[in-house]
Design an enzyme around this catalytic site. Structure first.
Site, PDB file in Angstrom:
ATOM      1  N   THR A 130      58.883 -16.923  -8.843  1.00  0.00           N
ATOM      2  CA  THR A 130      60.462 -17.123  -8.770  1.00  0.00           C
ATOM      3  C   THR A 130      60.835 -18.270  -9.071  1.00  0.00           C
ATOM      4  O   THR A 130      60.110 -19.412  -9.092  1.00  0.00           O
ATOM      5  CB  THR A 130      60.911 -16.924  -7.298  1.00  0.00           C
ATOM      6  OG1 THR A 130      62.282 -16.926  -7.220  1.00  0.00           O
ATOM      7  CG2 THR A 130      59.898 -17.627  -6.289  1.00  0.00           C
ATOM      8  N   ASP A 131      62.060 -18.562  -9.712  1.00  0.00           N
ATOM      9  CA  ASP A 131      62.636 -19.860  -9.906  1.00  0.00           C
ATOM     10  C   ASP A 131      62.884 -20.913  -8.786  1.00  0.00           C
ATOM     11  O   ASP A 131      63.001 -21.858  -8.797  1.00  0.00           O
ATOM     12  CB  ASP A 131      63.901 -19.493 -10.584  1.00  0.00           C
ATOM     13  CG  ASP A 131      65.087 -19.035 -10.047  1.00  0.00           C
ATOM     14  OD1 ASP A 131      64.856 -18.536  -8.980  1.00  0.00           O
ATOM     15  OD2 ASP A 131      65.998 -18.941 -10.420  1.00  0.00           O
ATOM     16  N   GLU A 132      62.947 -19.883  -7.562  1.00  0.00           N
ATOM     17  CA  GLU A 132      63.168 -20.786  -6.338  1.00  0.00           C
ATOM     18  C   GLU A 132      61.884 -21.813  -5.947  1.00  0.00           C
ATOM     19  O   GLU A 132      62.400 -22.762  -5.273  1.00  0.00           O
ATOM     20  CB  GLU A 132      63.330 -19.894  -4.892  1.00  0.00           C
ATOM     21  CG  GLU A 132      64.438 -18.925  -5.381  1.00  0.00           C
ATOM     22  CD  GLU A 132      65.182 -18.198  -3.997  1.00  0.00           C
ATOM     23  OE1 GLU A 132      64.521 -18.827  -2.916  1.00  0.00           O
ATOM     24  OE2 GLU A 132      65.460 -17.242  -4.086  1.00  0.00           O
ATOM     25  N   TYR A 155      60.807 -18.852   2.118  1.00  0.00           N
ATOM     26  CA  TYR A 155      60.259 -17.900   0.997  1.00  0.00           C
ATOM     27  C   TYR A 155      59.759 -18.714  -0.249  1.00  0.00           C
ATOM     28  O   TYR A 155      58.716 -18.449  -0.491  1.00  0.00           O
ATOM     29  CB  TYR A 155      61.472 -17.022   0.696  1.00  0.00           C
ATOM     30  CG  TYR A 155      61.176 -16.280  -0.696  1.00  0.00           C
ATOM     31  CD1 TYR A 155      60.124 -15.172  -0.834  1.00  0.00           C
ATOM     32  CD2 TYR A 155      62.044 -16.763  -1.710  1.00  0.00           C
ATOM     33  CE1 TYR A 155      60.046 -14.784  -2.020  1.00  0.00           C
ATOM     34  CE2 TYR A 155      61.945 -16.052  -2.899  1.00  0.00           C
ATOM     35  CZ  TYR A 155      60.890 -15.015  -3.105  1.00  0.00           C
ATOM     36  OH  TYR A 155      60.754 -14.476  -4.354  1.00  0.00           O
ATOM     37  N   LYS A 159      56.169 -18.899  -1.990  1.00  0.00           N
ATOM     38  CA  LYS A 159      55.856 -18.446  -3.468  1.00  0.00           C
ATOM     39  C   LYS A 159      55.152 -19.632  -4.077  1.00  0.00           C
ATOM     40  O   LYS A 159      54.363 -19.489  -4.674  1.00  0.00           O
ATOM     41  CB  LYS A 159      57.028 -17.912  -3.990  1.00  0.00           C
ATOM     42  CG  LYS A 159      57.647 -16.777  -3.685  1.00  0.00           C
ATOM     43  CD  LYS A 159      56.801 -15.412  -3.769  1.00  0.00           C
ATOM     44  CE  LYS A 159      56.616 -15.095  -5.223  1.00  0.00           C
ATOM     45  NZ  LYS A 159      55.954 -13.877  -5.446  1.00  0.00           N
TER      46      LYS A 159
HETATM   47  P1  NAD Z   1      60.720  -6.190  -3.108  1.00  0.00           P
HETATM   48  O1  NAD Z   1      60.938  -6.866  -1.805  1.00  0.00           O
HETATM   49  O2  NAD Z   1      61.885  -5.284  -3.421  1.00  0.00           O
HETATM   50  O3  NAD Z   1      59.464  -5.440  -3.144  1.00  0.00           O
HETATM   51  C1  NAD Z   1      58.216  -5.849  -2.739  1.00  0.00           C
HETATM   52  C2  NAD Z   1      57.226  -4.805  -2.640  1.00  0.00           C
HETATM   53  O4  NAD Z   1      56.077  -5.297  -2.149  1.00  0.00           O
HETATM   54  C3  NAD Z   1      57.520  -3.463  -1.836  1.00  0.00           C
HETATM   55  O5  NAD Z   1      57.657  -2.328  -2.369  1.00  0.00           O
HETATM   56  C4  NAD Z   1      56.669  -3.587  -0.364  1.00  0.00           C
HETATM   57  O6  NAD Z   1      56.343  -2.553   0.323  1.00  0.00           O
HETATM   58  C5  NAD Z   1      55.316  -4.384  -1.055  1.00  0.00           C
HETATM   59  N1  NAD Z   1      54.700  -5.089  -0.145  1.00  0.00           N
HETATM   60  C6  NAD Z   1      55.090  -6.279   0.549  1.00  0.00           C
HETATM   61  N2  NAD Z   1      54.067  -6.791   1.481  1.00  0.00           N
HETATM   62  C7  NAD Z   1      52.973  -5.902   1.162  1.00  0.00           C
HETATM   63  C8  NAD Z   1      51.454  -6.040   1.537  1.00  0.00           C
HETATM   64  N3  NAD Z   1      51.071  -6.652   2.383  1.00  0.00           N
HETATM   65  N4  NAD Z   1      50.707  -5.363   0.852  1.00  0.00           N
HETATM   66  C9  NAD Z   1      51.039  -4.393  -0.308  1.00  0.00           C
HETATM   67  N5  NAD Z   1      52.172  -4.213  -0.498  1.00  0.00           N
HETATM   68  C10 NAD Z   1      53.350  -5.095   0.048  1.00  0.00           C
HETATM   69  O7  NAD Z   1      60.478  -7.469  -4.246  1.00  0.00           O
HETATM   70  P2  NAD Z   1      61.062  -7.628  -5.355  1.00  0.00           P
HETATM   71  O8  NAD Z   1      62.472  -8.027  -5.473  1.00  0.00           O
HETATM   72  O9  NAD Z   1      60.846  -6.422  -6.280  1.00  0.00           O
HETATM   73  O10 NAD Z   1      60.370  -8.725  -5.929  1.00  0.00           O
HETATM   74  C11 NAD Z   1      58.967  -8.535  -6.663  1.00  0.00           C
HETATM   75  C12 NAD Z   1      58.409  -9.817  -7.106  1.00  0.00           C
HETATM   76  O11 NAD Z   1      59.232 -10.328  -7.893  1.00  0.00           O
HETATM   77  C13 NAD Z   1      58.014 -10.583  -5.694  1.00  0.00           C
HETATM   78  O12 NAD Z   1      56.715 -11.695  -5.939  1.00  0.00           O
HETATM   79  C14 NAD Z   1      59.204 -11.721  -5.797  1.00  0.00           C
HETATM   80  O13 NAD Z   1      58.871 -12.852  -5.225  1.00  0.00           O
HETATM   81  C15 NAD Z   1      59.395 -11.684  -7.344  1.00  0.00           C
HETATM   82  N6  NAD Z   1      60.711 -12.202  -7.779  1.00  0.00           N
HETATM   83  C16 NAD Z   1      61.982 -11.542  -7.352  1.00  0.00           C
HETATM   84  C17 NAD Z   1      63.173 -11.804  -7.729  1.00  0.00           C
HETATM   85  C18 NAD Z   1      64.482 -11.130  -7.300  1.00  0.00           C
HETATM   86  O14 NAD Z   1      65.330 -11.385  -7.948  1.00  0.00           O
HETATM   87  N7  NAD Z   1      64.364  -9.830  -6.752  1.00  0.00           N
HETATM   88  C19 NAD Z   1      63.339 -12.856  -8.826  1.00  0.00           C
HETATM   89  C20 NAD Z   1      62.147 -13.546  -9.273  1.00  0.00           C
HETATM   90  C21 NAD Z   1      60.776 -13.105  -8.814  1.00  0.00           C
HETATM   91  O1  DAU Z   2      66.088 -16.738  -7.770  1.00  0.00           O
HETATM   92  C1  DAU Z   2      65.285 -15.654  -7.620  1.00  0.00           C
HETATM   93  C2  DAU Z   2      65.446 -15.211  -6.187  1.00  0.00           C
HETATM   94  O2  DAU Z   2      66.611 -14.439  -6.092  1.00  0.00           O
HETATM   95  C3  DAU Z   2      64.228 -14.133  -5.492  1.00  0.00           C
HETATM   96  O3  DAU Z   2      63.088 -14.761  -5.699  1.00  0.00           O
HETATM   97  C4  DAU Z   2      64.281 -13.622  -4.618  1.00  0.00           C
HETATM   98  O4  DAU Z   2      63.122 -12.560  -4.121  1.00  0.00           O
HETATM   99  C5  DAU Z   2      65.553 -13.012  -4.444  1.00  0.00           C
HETATM  100  O5  DAU Z   2      66.010 -12.563  -2.989  1.00  0.00           O
HETATM  101  C6  DAU Z   2      66.915 -13.988  -4.867  1.00  0.00           C
HETATM  102  O6  DAU Z   2      66.952 -14.680  -3.860  1.00  0.00           O
HETATM  103  P1  DAU Z   2      68.418 -15.164  -3.483  1.00  0.00           P
HETATM  104  O7  DAU Z   2      68.544 -15.890  -2.111  1.00  0.00           O
HETATM  105  O8  DAU Z   2      69.300 -15.855  -4.623  1.00  0.00           O
HETATM  106  O9  DAU Z   2      69.268 -13.896  -3.400  1.00  0.00           O
HETATM  107  P2  DAU Z   2      70.198 -13.123  -2.457  1.00  0.00           P
HETATM  108  O10 DAU Z   2      70.798 -11.710  -2.992  1.00  0.00           O
HETATM  109  O11 DAU Z   2      69.859 -13.188  -0.855  1.00  0.00           O
HETATM  110  O12 DAU Z   2      71.582 -13.989  -2.400  1.00  0.00           O
HETATM  111  C7  DAU Z   2      72.297 -14.190  -3.595  1.00  0.00           C
HETATM  112  C8  DAU Z   2      73.342 -15.375  -3.560  1.00  0.00           C
HETATM  113  O13 DAU Z   2      74.278 -14.842  -2.451  1.00  0.00           O
HETATM  114  C9  DAU Z   2      72.804 -16.383  -2.412  1.00  0.00           C
HETATM  115  O14 DAU Z   2      73.623 -17.692  -2.983  1.00  0.00           O
HETATM  116  C10 DAU Z   2      73.267 -16.177  -1.239  1.00  0.00           C
HETATM  117  C11 DAU Z   2      74.520 -15.208  -1.302  1.00  0.00           C
HETATM  118  N1  DAU Z   2      74.586 -14.180  -0.196  1.00  0.00           N
HETATM  119  C12 DAU Z   2      73.609 -13.495  -0.061  1.00  0.00           C
HETATM  120  C13 DAU Z   2      73.883 -12.355   0.959  1.00  0.00           C
HETATM  121  C14 DAU Z   2      72.407 -11.329   1.192  1.00  0.00           C
HETATM  122  C15 DAU Z   2      75.984 -14.043   0.451  1.00  0.00           C
HETATM  123  O15 DAU Z   2      76.897 -14.923   0.501  1.00  0.00           O
HETATM  124  N2  DAU Z   2      75.763 -13.162   1.544  1.00  0.00           N
HETATM  125  C16 DAU Z   2      75.026 -12.208   1.626  1.00  0.00           C
HETATM  126  O16 DAU Z   2      75.412 -11.448   2.767  1.00  0.00           O
END
Ligand code: NAD
Ligand code: DAU
Length: 349
Positions: A130-132, A155, A159
């Site tokens: 992730t970019d975080e 988180y 990562k």
């Molecule tokens: P998600 O939470 O939707 O899915 C995570 C999956 O991992 C689930 O299916 C869960 O069952 C599985 N999992 C969790 N713990 C596990 C374990 N101990 N063993 C096996 N499986 C397990 O996550 P996502 O949003 O699809 O993110 C996927 C990947 O991409 C993550 O590594 C996250 O850090 C990265 N990422 C997410 C975003 C985003 O915006 N969602 C952006 C950048 C990177």
């Molecule tokens: O940047 C990549 C990341 O983006 C991933 O690595 C993470 O897995 C993914 O969860 C996401 O993180 P954020 O914290 O940016 O996403 P989230 O959807 O939780 O929040 C987006 C923005 O909205 C953030 O500034 C917080 C705000 N927010 C979020 C929630 C859930 C609110 O204002 N209210 C809310 O209820």
């Protein structure tokens, strides 16, 4: 080629599994997922009968099980997506993030190293991150692949740690790897704890829209299928040992995005213009809330020819339509434990 995809029942993983199963019928694809609250096999129902696809339920924190899985399947490539992924949950329970994101990743690295150590030819460990990990930006600038790590949430720290372990295995044991760091994804099948699906769900149900702080935080949004495409390109053409940033060049202040979402939802639901905006409710900010993320994706675009395909409003509309048409999926994932999480997260805020 025999590849392992971890986390394939989650949001991004389900799109990646679908992409690989459909595009590469000659690959044998094993999807390993523990089906936590965030994993749902319904999300990949359409590909479950494909002959090149196998699902295995299992936990990446169980090192013995992981070692055995690698020996049994003789994987040649790994795409590692399984993780605890929600920042708010990491604030409630950081240790769970250490277990899955750090220890889980090291278990996979060990198993890959042990299986491949005599011949690394044709092998690849691809870690999806992730970019975080780069921390928070103020008004100007972008994260590049050279930006020093500065994770701010539990988180992000977990990562960042997993990224460091992958690079350490590359340096110490010469394990072939690539890492990508992506910005915020949106699209179908995202668990409704994240901003966009949570707000779609709440707007539909006329529930308050909990905007953290003043809604001025900025995120760079990418359509999830563009991320799956980038992962395909990096897996096949990325230079081993390198990192690629993935992003949409699509920055939005939360409050501006939320207003667009409200407007689109009013139209879709036949409500009067401005009706859903009335649901906006400013609540206590997220602890340590990162102000701004913005990715410079030029390396990936210039070196590997990838680019994002969709305009944001078009992607948002597709996403809204999917949630409105898939109420069963939404009801299934928001029943049970979801209610308890929602109360803990938002009650009294
Ligand atoms: P998600 O939470 O939707 O899915 C995570 C999956 O991992 C689930 O299916 C869960 O069952 C599985 N999992 C969790 N713990 C596990 C374990 N101990 N063993 C096996 N499986 C397990 O996550 P996502 O949003 O699809 O993110 C996927 C990947 O991409 C993550 O590594 C996250 O850090 C990265 N990422 C997410 C975003 C985003 O915006 N969602 C952006 C950048 C990177
Ligand atoms: O940047 C990549 C990341 O983006 C991933 O690595 C993470 O897995 C993914 O969860 C996401 O993180 P954020 O914290 O940016 O996403 P989230 O959807 O939780 O929040 C987006 C923005 O909205 C953030 O500034 C917080 C705000 N927010 C979020 C929630 C859930 C609110 O204002 N209210 C809310 O209820």
């Amino acid at each position: 080629m025999k590849i392992l995809i971890t986390g394939g029942a989650g949001f991004i993983g389900s799109h990646v599994v679908r992409w690989f199963v459909n595009k590469y019928p000659d690959y044998q694809i094993v999807n390993l997922d523990n089906l936590t609250y965030a994993g749902n096999l319904r999300s990949i129902k359409d590909i479950e009968d494909n002959p090149n696809y196998t699902f295995v339920r299992g936990d990446i924190t169980d090192g013995v099980f992981i070692q055995d899985l690698f020996e049994r399947h003789q994987f040649e490539g790994v795409l590692h997506l399984a993780a605890e992924s929600h920042v708010d949950r990491s604030i409630l329970n950081p240790l769970e993030f250490v277990q899955t994101n750090v220890i889980g990743t090291v278990n996979l690295l060990n198993a890959a190293k042990n299986l491949w150590k005599d011949n690394y030819e044709g092998k690849l460990f691809y870690h999806i991150s992730t970019d975080e990990v780069y921390g928070s930006l103020d008004e100007g600038g972008f994260f590049t692949e050279e930006t020093p790590y500065d994770p701010q949430s539990p988180y992000a720290a977990s990562k960042a740690s997993s990224d460091h372990f992958v690079r350490a295995y590359g340096n110490t044991y010469k394990l072939p790897f690539v890492i990508s760091n992506c910005s915020n994804n949106y699209g179908s099948h995202q668990f409704p704890e994240k901003l966009i699906p949570l707000f779609i769900n709440n707007i539909q149900q006329k529930k308050p829209l909990p905007v953290y702080g003043k809604g001025e935080n900025v995120r760079d949004w990418l359509y999830v299928i563009d991320h799956a495409h980038a992962i395909d390109v990096i897996f096949h053409e990325g230079k081993h040992g390198e990192t690629y940033n993935i992003g949409g060049f699509n920055e939005w202040k939360n409050i501006d995005l939320i207003k667009v979402l409200c407007k689109l939802m009013d139209k879709k639901l036949g409500r009067a213009e401005g009706e859903s905006e009335q649901l906006i409710s400013y609540v206590t900010d997220r602890a340590g809330h990162d102000l701004r993320y913005a990715i410079d994706a030029h390396k990936l675009m210039n070196e590997l020819g990838w680019k994002p395909s969709l305009q944001f409003e078009e992607g948002l509309e597709k996403t809204i339509d999917w949630y409105l048409e898939n109420q069963d999926w939404l009801h299934e994932v928001t029943s049970g434990a979801y209610q308890q999480y929602y109360e803990e997260q938002y009650e009294g805020r």
